[in-house]
Design an enzyme around this catalytic site. Structure first.
Site, PDB file in Angstrom:
ATOM      1  N   ARG A 108      32.458  30.683  39.025  1.00 55.22           N
ATOM      2  CA  ARG A 108      31.499  30.112  39.977  1.00 55.22           C
ATOM      3  C   ARG A 108      31.352  31.097  41.137  1.00 55.22           C
ATOM      4  O   ARG A 108      32.335  31.684  41.592  1.00 55.22           O
ATOM      5  CB  ARG A 108      31.976  28.758  40.515  1.00 55.22           C
ATOM      6  CG  ARG A 108      31.844  27.596  39.537  1.00 55.22           C
ATOM      7  CD  ARG A 108      30.384  27.260  39.185  1.00 55.22           C
ATOM      8  NE  ARG A 108      30.259  26.157  38.247  1.00 55.22           N
ATOM      9  CZ  ARG A 108      30.207  26.292  36.925  1.00 55.22           C
ATOM     10  NH1 ARG A 108      30.250  27.486  36.360  1.00 55.22           N
ATOM     11  NH2 ARG A 108      30.086  25.226  36.152  1.00 55.22           N
TER      12      ARG A 108
ATOM     13  N   GLU B  98      22.826  30.134  43.588  1.00 55.23           N
ATOM     14  CA  GLU B  98      22.014  30.267  42.367  1.00 55.23           C
ATOM     15  C   GLU B  98      20.765  29.395  42.366  1.00 55.23           C
ATOM     16  O   GLU B  98      19.764  29.731  41.742  1.00 55.23           O
ATOM     17  CB  GLU B  98      22.853  29.858  41.137  1.00 55.23           C
ATOM     18  CG  GLU B  98      23.969  30.801  40.827  1.00 55.23           C
ATOM     19  CD  GLU B  98      24.780  30.363  39.609  1.00 55.23           C
ATOM     20  OE1 GLU B  98      24.344  29.465  38.873  1.00 55.23           O
ATOM     21  OE2 GLU B  98      25.852  30.939  39.402  1.00 55.23           O
TER      22      GLU B  98
ATOM     23  N   HIS C 181      24.027  33.473  34.951  1.00 53.76           N
ATOM     24  CA  HIS C 181      24.905  32.354  34.543  1.00 53.76           C
ATOM     25  C   HIS C 181      24.710  32.029  33.062  1.00 53.76           C
ATOM     26  O   HIS C 181      24.300  30.918  32.706  1.00 53.76           O
ATOM     27  CB  HIS C 181      24.631  31.122  35.420  1.00 53.76           C
ATOM     28  CG  HIS C 181      25.782  30.164  35.444  1.00 53.76           C
ATOM     29  ND1 HIS C 181      26.130  29.436  36.547  1.00 53.76           N
ATOM     30  CD2 HIS C 181      26.690  29.803  34.490  1.00 53.76           C
ATOM     31  CE1 HIS C 181      27.178  28.672  36.277  1.00 53.76           C
ATOM     32  NE2 HIS C 181      27.535  28.876  35.026  1.00 53.76           N
TER      33      HIS C 181
HETATM   34  P1  NAI Z   1      40.024  24.890  32.464  1.00 59.53           P
HETATM   35  O1  NAI Z   1      40.031  23.617  33.214  1.00 59.53           O
HETATM   36  O2  NAI Z   1      40.462  24.907  31.028  1.00 59.53           O
HETATM   37  O3  NAI Z   1      40.926  25.969  33.238  1.00 59.53           O
HETATM   38  C1  NAI Z   1      40.861  26.205  34.607  1.00 59.53           C
HETATM   39  C2  NAI Z   1      42.212  26.732  35.023  1.00 59.53           C
HETATM   40  O4  NAI Z   1      42.121  27.112  36.399  1.00 59.53           O
HETATM   41  C3  NAI Z   1      43.325  25.683  34.887  1.00 59.53           C
HETATM   42  O5  NAI Z   1      44.411  26.211  34.166  1.00 59.53           O
HETATM   43  C4  NAI Z   1      43.711  25.413  36.350  1.00 59.53           C
HETATM   44  O6  NAI Z   1      45.100  25.120  36.502  1.00 59.53           O
HETATM   45  C5  NAI Z   1      43.357  26.737  36.987  1.00 59.53           C
HETATM   46  N1  NAI Z   1      43.286  26.691  38.428  1.00 59.53           N
HETATM   47  C6  NAI Z   1      43.033  25.619  39.224  1.00 59.53           C
HETATM   48  N2  NAI Z   1      43.126  25.981  40.528  1.00 59.53           N
HETATM   49  C7  NAI Z   1      43.430  27.310  40.529  1.00 59.53           C
HETATM   50  C8  NAI Z   1      43.688  28.252  41.563  1.00 59.53           C
HETATM   51  N3  NAI Z   1      43.665  27.899  42.846  1.00 59.53           N
HETATM   52  N4  NAI Z   1      43.965  29.528  41.201  1.00 59.53           N
HETATM   53  C9  NAI Z   1      44.040  29.895  39.907  1.00 59.53           C
HETATM   54  N5  NAI Z   1      43.833  29.036  38.886  1.00 59.53           N
HETATM   55  C10 NAI Z   1      43.517  27.758  39.194  1.00 59.53           C
HETATM   56  O7  NAI Z   1      38.566  25.479  32.608  1.00 59.53           O
HETATM   57  P2  NAI Z   1      37.842  26.551  31.675  1.00 59.53           P
HETATM   58  O8  NAI Z   1      37.155  25.850  30.566  1.00 59.53           O
HETATM   59  O9  NAI Z   1      38.773  27.644  31.369  1.00 59.53           O
HETATM   60  O10 NAI Z   1      36.696  27.064  32.663  1.00 59.53           O
HETATM   61  C11 NAI Z   1      36.991  27.816  33.830  1.00 59.53           C
HETATM   62  C12 NAI Z   1      35.753  27.903  34.683  1.00 59.53           C
HETATM   63  O11 NAI Z   1      34.768  28.689  34.007  1.00 59.53           O
HETATM   64  C13 NAI Z   1      35.041  26.556  34.922  1.00 59.53           C
HETATM   65  O12 NAI Z   1      35.612  25.870  36.020  1.00 59.53           O
HETATM   66  C14 NAI Z   1      33.635  26.984  35.218  1.00 59.53           C
HETATM   67  O13 NAI Z   1      33.511  27.171  36.611  1.00 59.53           O
HETATM   68  C15 NAI Z   1      33.506  28.334  34.525  1.00 59.53           C
HETATM   69  N6  NAI Z   1      32.545  28.327  33.426  1.00 59.53           N
HETATM   70  C16 NAI Z   1      31.524  29.235  33.441  1.00 59.53           C
HETATM   71  C17 NAI Z   1      30.611  29.285  32.423  1.00 59.53           C
HETATM   72  C18 NAI Z   1      29.524  30.316  32.383  1.00 59.53           C
HETATM   73  O14 NAI Z   1      28.552  30.132  31.644  1.00 59.53           O
HETATM   74  N7  NAI Z   1      29.593  31.399  33.140  1.00 59.53           N
HETATM   75  C19 NAI Z   1      30.669  28.318  31.318  1.00 59.53           C
HETATM   76  C20 NAI Z   1      31.816  27.447  31.361  1.00 59.53           C
HETATM   77  C21 NAI Z   1      32.704  27.440  32.403  1.00 59.53           C
END
Ligand code: NAI
Length: 330
Positions: free
Chosen positions: A230, A259, A291
């Site tokens: 993000r 965005e 994105h």
């Molecule tokens: P997820 O929920 O599986 O993993 C997120 C991880 O971040 C978790 O392990 C959590 O503990 C960790 N986390 C939370 N607070 C944190 C901090 N302060 N510092 C470091 N790590 C922290 O989510 P997933 O599926 O891996 O997605 C991650 C992000 O990717 C989403 O939140 C979304 O913003 C982004 N995304 C982007 C897309 C794109 O098209 N560019 C598509 C899908 C997701």
């Protein structure tokens, strides 16, 4: 069930339309974004379905509640664009927590490889039969140190790919996962040791401007920064300062703090008023994409199925396993 789809593009419809009949759902595709001026279009619908740049604040949630809309279906994993607190007890917020982590991780690596090996410049040059290599030198990833911030589903997929390149992988996550092929270290250490930093954590109050002046100052000279999570994770002005100071060898951004109204739209005939975005575009070592990390056939199909499964669960009183809770986790 009647669902009003906001911000829909032709590439959404092709996945949702054929499935809707199987579920017996009536879908209305609205090209406009979900906002105060368009919320009335959801009158008479059981749910709205939105994407990442449709911001639903308390005011809109209260309006939806008044109109009898029962759910906000997110066609995304991220949910920072919905006021989840305001929705509690009024409107269910259901997301698609995992559709294809590999799609996003592979895209993050695509950005890294492209910016490192100057593919964006090489492509333009060769089309003009400029076959010079001046200025196109990259660096090996093999044996370099990668830092992965956030080791959820996408972060873990990223780690697997980076290990394949022979990189040493450091990771930071306040909730470390088991069986991750990386060395967990404090965030400050990751920031100062990594040759490549890739962000894979959600945008929350804690992670807003995670990459700021101080963290950029701690980074190695010639670091690569990749953000597919993000835009708000990075303080854009601090990033621009860092770029001007030649701190970065390359920056790949699939997301941007502002965005709304630009990403997913064709603004090629418009005057871009966002000066930071315009400035970022001028750096030869910055690649910005709109994105699109999620944008594969496999991911789109999975998003459509899971979104409609969420609606089906709601309609039939089944457990709402993808409900977004205040803690930020499902
Ligand atoms: P997820 O929920 O599986 O993993 C997120 C991880 O971040 C978790 O392990 C959590 O503990 C960790 N986390 C939370 N607070 C944190 C901090 N302060 N510092 C470091 N790590 C922290 O989510 P997933 O599926 O891996 O997605 C991650 C992000 O990717 C989403 O939140 C979304 O913003 C982004 N995304 C982007 C897309 C794109 O098209 N560019 C598509 C899908 C997701």
């Amino acid at each position: 069930m009647k669902i009003a789809f906001y911000g829909t593009k032709p590439y959404d419809r092709i996945w949702f339309e054929p499935l809707a009949a199987d579920y017996g759902f009536e879908l209305r595709f609205i090209e406009l974004p979900c906002k105060e001026e368009t919320i009335a279009l959801a009158e008479g619908y059981d749910a709205i379905c939105i994407f990442v740049n449709d911001y639903v604040d308390k005011k809109l949630i209260d309006k939806l509640y008044e109109m009898g809309v029962k759910a906000i279906l997110l066609r995304s994993a991220g949910f920072n664009h919905v006021d989840v607190r305001a929705a509690q007890g009024k409107v269910a917020v259901l997301r698609v927590p995992s559709y294809s982590p590999e799609a996003v991780a592979e895209f993050a690596v695509t950005l890294l490889l492209a910016v490192n090996r100057h593919i964006h410049k090489a492509y333009n040059r060769t089309r003009d039969f400029n076959m010079s290599l001046n200025g196109l030198m990259g660096s090996d990833l093999n044996h370099k140190v990668a830092g992965v911030v956030g080791t959820g589903k996408i972060g873990q997929a990223m780690i697997r790919i980076l290990k394949g390149f022979g990189m040493q992988v450091l990771a930071y996550d306040p909730y470390p996962a088991e069986e991750v092929q990386a060395e967990y270290v404090p965030l400050e250490e990751l920031i100062s040791r990594a040759d490549v930093i890739s962000l894979h954590c959600p945008l929350t109050a804690d992670t807003k401007n995670l990459i700021c002046r101080e963290s950029i100052a701690r980074m190695k000279e010639g670091v690569y920064l990749i953000n597919t999570s993000r835009g708000g994770l990075i303080d854009t002005e601090a990033l621009i300062e860092g770029l001007l100071q030649k701190k970065f060898a390359g920056v790949g951004l699939d997301v941007y703090d502002e965005e709304e109204g630009i990403f997913y739209e064709d603004c090629s005939e418009d005057i871009i008023e966002d000066e930071n975005l315009a400035r970022l575009m001028t750096f030869p070592n910055v690649i910005i994409t709109s994105h699109m990390g999620f944008f594969t056939m496999e991911a789109m199909q999975a998003i459509a199925i899971e979104t409609l499964e969420n609606a089906y669960a709601l309609e039939n009183g089944l457990p709402l396993v993808n409900s977004v809770q205040l803690s930020g986790q499902t």
